[in-house]
Design an enzyme around this catalytic site. Sequence first.
Site, PDB file in Angstrom:
ATOM      1  CE1 TYR A 154      -4.163  25.937  77.733  1.00  0.00           C
ATOM      2  CE2 TYR A 154      -2.932  24.670  76.102  1.00  0.00           C
ATOM      3  CZ  TYR A 154      -2.988  25.694  77.030  1.00  0.00           C
ATOM      4  OH  TYR A 154      -1.880  26.478  77.255  1.00  0.00           O
ATOM      5  CE  LYS A 158      -3.870  29.002  75.772  1.00  0.00           C
ATOM      6  NZ  LYS A 158      -3.699  30.373  76.300  1.00  0.00           N
TER       7      LYS A 158
END
Length: 265
Positions: A154, A158
Amino acid sequence: MRFTDKSIIVTGAGSGIGRAAATLFAAEGGKVIVADVTDGAEATAKAIRDAGGVAEAIRIDAGSEEDVVKAVALACDRYGGLDVMFANAGISGGMANIFDTSVELITEVLRVNLIGPYLAVKHAAPRIAERGKGAIILTASVAGIRSGAGSPAYSASKAGVINLARVSAQQLAGSNVRVNAICPGLTETGMTKPTFDYARDAGKMDRVGRLNPLRRGAQPEELAKVALFLASDDASYVNGQAIAVDGGLSSSHPVTKQEYGRTAV
């Protein structure tokens, strides 16, 4: 009414930040394409229409180029063009560490969280440029700024979104299309619902967001309002930026906390 007659696409609009943003865009006069991989898209669009706004739902996979092309085409067909793209859709990918993260998992997280925003820029920017000016907003995360706010998969996705916003702003020089990212901290959405539900059931809501100076988590509308600002002419000179909306979490390195009015021990 900053978005009167503006054509707007919001991905991940079936819940959370996307739903809040789609609702606020419509309340300010925008004509919204509500895009999501779930049936939540139609629920959001119906709520907007019931409130007197203009919205149409489309079920898409934000990481599929074919689906993103369909969403952009729908906005241009229904509303005569495109002014704003809010590429908000994303998945968490769980909390596995580097050694327990499979190649299949990180590939899927990157496909949705990073390739999705890339596709949004690729296909929305030319249509927005045709209108003379407009904005693209990408949802990144404080997990993309530094370690400690998400899994490796994740966080890497990002961080890529943050740099994508910067590179896109440069490559769109002269087009009058601005590209910025928002970096949410802990926000109560479908993705974080288990955390908030557990805290409420255990009577520990005072511990949610305790590491940021505001000592709380955020509500989706608080993030959505920043996205609307970046999409509006109020942010006409803001370009290529990643705005942290995290209660101050990312403003400090780890230190001994000092409470307002007293010294922490």
